[in-house]
Motif scaffolding. Sequence first.
Motif, PDB file in Angstrom:
ATOM      1  N   SER A   1       0.831  -1.210   0.000  1.00 42.16           N
ATOM      2  CA  SER A   1       0.000   0.000   0.000  1.00 42.16           C
ATOM      3  C   SER A   1       0.865   1.260   0.000  1.00 42.16           C
ATOM      4  CB  SER A   1      -0.937   0.000   1.204  1.00 42.16           C
ATOM      5  OG  SER A   1      -0.212  -0.097   2.422  1.00 42.16           O
ATOM      6  N   SER A   2       1.999   1.226   0.706  1.00 46.17           N
ATOM      7  CA  SER A   2       2.892   2.390   0.719  1.00 46.17           C
ATOM      8  C   SER A   2       3.592   2.574  -0.623  1.00 46.17           C
ATOM      9  CB  SER A   2       3.927   2.260   1.831  1.00 46.17           C
ATOM     10  OG  SER A   2       4.754   1.131   1.630  1.00 46.17           O
ATOM     11  N   ARG A   3       3.775   1.489  -1.362  1.00 43.01           N
ATOM     12  CA  ARG A   3       4.398   1.605  -2.691  1.00 43.01           C
ATOM     13  C   ARG A   3       3.590   2.506  -3.603  1.00 43.01           C
ATOM     14  NH1 ARG A   3       6.160  -4.590  -4.316  1.00 43.01           N
ATOM     15  NH2 ARG A   3       8.057  -4.699  -3.018  1.00 43.01           N
ATOM     16  N   ILE A   4       2.278   2.458  -3.474  1.00 44.24           N
ATOM     17  CA  ILE A   4       1.423   3.294  -4.320  1.00 44.24           C
ATOM     18  C   ILE A   4       1.738   4.761  -4.099  1.00 44.24           C
ATOM     19  CG2 ILE A   4      -0.968   3.983  -4.766  1.00 44.24           C
ATOM     20  CD1 ILE A   4      -1.779   1.114  -4.060  1.00 44.24           C
ATOM     21  N   TYR A   5       1.935   5.140  -2.830  1.00 43.30           N
ATOM     22  CA  TYR A   5       2.271   6.525  -2.523  1.00 43.30           C
ATOM     23  C   TYR A   5       3.677   6.870  -2.987  1.00 43.30           C
ATOM     24  CZ  TYR A   5      -1.911   7.807   0.048  1.00 43.30           C
ATOM     25  OH  TYR A   5      -3.201   8.139   0.368  1.00 43.30           O
ATOM     26  N   VAL A   6       4.584   5.908  -2.952  1.00 44.39           N
ATOM     27  CA  VAL A   6       5.933   6.149  -3.474  1.00 44.39           C
ATOM     28  C   VAL A   6       5.858   6.489  -4.954  1.00 44.39           C
ATOM     29  CG1 VAL A   6       8.159   5.101  -3.994  1.00 44.39           C
ATOM     30  CG2 VAL A   6       7.121   4.723  -1.771  1.00 44.39           C
ATOM     31  N   TYR A   7       5.099   5.680  -5.706  1.00 41.47           N
ATOM     32  CA  TYR A   7       4.965   5.919  -7.144  1.00 41.47           C
ATOM     33  C   TYR A   7       4.353   7.285  -7.417  1.00 41.47           C
ATOM     34  CZ  TYR A   7       5.651   0.828  -7.422  1.00 41.47           C
ATOM     35  OH  TYR A   7       6.148  -0.445  -7.298  1.00 41.47           O
ATOM     36  N   ILE A   8       3.252   7.578  -6.735  1.00 44.37           N
ATOM     37  CA  ILE A   8       2.520   8.819  -6.991  1.00 44.37           C
ATOM     38  C   ILE A   8       3.346  10.047  -6.607  1.00 44.37           C
ATOM     39  CG2 ILE A   8       0.494  10.193  -6.357  1.00 44.37           C
ATOM     40  CD1 ILE A   8      -0.141   7.850  -8.174  1.00 44.37           C
ATOM     41  N   LEU A   9       3.976  10.000  -5.436  1.00 43.79           N
ATOM     42  CA  LEU A   9       4.696  11.167  -4.945  1.00 43.79           C
ATOM     43  C   LEU A   9       5.990  11.421  -5.712  1.00 43.79           C
ATOM     44  CD1 LEU A   9       4.119  10.786  -1.098  1.00 43.79           C
ATOM     45  CD2 LEU A   9       3.169  12.529  -2.617  1.00 43.79           C
ATOM     46  N   THR A  10       6.688  10.361  -6.089  1.00 43.52           N
ATOM     47  CA  THR A  10       7.912  10.569  -6.865  1.00 43.52           C
ATOM     48  C   THR A  10       7.592  11.135  -8.256  1.00 43.52           C
ATOM     49  OG1 THR A  10       7.852   8.211  -7.488  1.00 43.52           O
ATOM     50  CG2 THR A  10       9.322   8.852  -5.691  1.00 43.52           C
ATOM     51  N   ILE A  11       6.516  10.626  -8.862  1.00 41.04           N
ATOM     52  CA  ILE A  11       6.093  11.173 -10.154  1.00 41.04           C
ATOM     53  C   ILE A  11       5.645  12.621  -9.997  1.00 41.04           C
ATOM     54  CG2 ILE A  11       4.373  10.990 -11.987  1.00 41.04           C
ATOM     55  CD1 ILE A  11       4.476   7.952 -11.600  1.00 41.04           C
ATOM     56  N   SER A  12       4.983  12.919  -8.882  1.00 42.89           N
ATOM     57  CA  SER A  12       4.549  14.296  -8.621  1.00 42.89           C
ATOM     58  C   SER A  12       5.742  15.235  -8.498  1.00 42.89           C
ATOM     59  CB  SER A  12       3.713  14.350  -7.339  1.00 42.89           C
ATOM     60  OG  SER A  12       2.533  13.595  -7.471  1.00 42.89           O
ATOM     61  N   CYS A  13       6.819  14.748  -7.886  1.00 41.30           N
ATOM     62  CA  CYS A  13       8.035  15.565  -7.769  1.00 41.30           C
ATOM     63  C   CYS A  13       8.575  15.933  -9.147  1.00 41.30           C
ATOM     64  CB  CYS A  13       9.106  14.817  -6.980  1.00 41.30           C
ATOM     65  SG  CYS A  13       8.750  14.653  -5.218  1.00 41.30           S
ATOM     66  N   LEU A  14       8.453  15.016 -10.081  1.00 42.98           N
ATOM     67  CA  LEU A  14       8.895  15.280 -11.453  1.00 42.98           C
ATOM     68  C   LEU A  14       7.930  16.214 -12.170  1.00 42.98           C
ATOM     69  CD1 LEU A  14      10.738  14.661 -13.924  1.00 42.98           C
ATOM     70  CD2 LEU A  14       9.266  12.682 -14.372  1.00 42.98           C
ATOM     71  N   VAL A  15       6.646  15.924 -12.055  1.00 44.94           N
ATOM     72  CA  VAL A  15       5.632  16.683 -12.801  1.00 44.94           C
ATOM     73  C   VAL A  15       5.515  18.115 -12.298  1.00 44.94           C
ATOM     74  CG1 VAL A  15       3.161  16.840 -13.295  1.00 44.94           C
ATOM     75  CG2 VAL A  15       4.321  14.631 -13.423  1.00 44.94           C
TER      76      VAL A  15
END
Length: 217
Positions: free
Chosen positions: A81-95
Amino acid sequence: MNPSLKFILVFIISLEISIKASLITNTIVIACALFYLIIKRIKLKTLLLVLLIPFIAAFTVFATLYWFSDKPDHYYAWVLSSRIYVYILTISCLVQTTTSTQLIRSFEQSLHLPSKFAYGVLAALNIIPEIKLSVKKIRTAALMRGIYLSFWSPMLYFKAILAALISSENLAQAMESHGYVEGKKRSVIKRISLTSIDWLKFVLILFLFNICLFVFH
């Protein structure tokens, strides 16, 4: 940091996180990503959306593995479940810190992406607003004739495709009129720098991340 290195860093972190389970590392990455977004002054509304939208998926994964599994695994449920937030937040840092134009230009200059592909992607991204406007005009014109075109209406998509073809032809003519020739070397309007500092940041972040990933469990 150079946009290309940001993209590669996010990709490597997401890939390694998906291979090795480490709840502590996931938590550290989430905390660092949130801190980075706050430093970059992300809008509060955007930050709340980034945190709330993945919650349904994260909660579903946790509930499935912990409450509805024959062999509940508390740790693995938290990891996935925490992996989902890792994916979303790291992509958000890029976007949130890099525009699509900057990223594509960086791919062309730093990763030597073919110019025809780079210009093609930029053209597609820039033509999207015009296609949206064309769709609105098509639906409005149909309503004036007493015809309602729903979102899944074949006629709407057929007319939208015709509008896209016309726009693409106009775009191709505009690029040729501005001197674009496929395969020819082009000058750079805005150079995206790739410095030794960028490489140092990239290597340092990746090094610290891998230490956390393989030390903590």
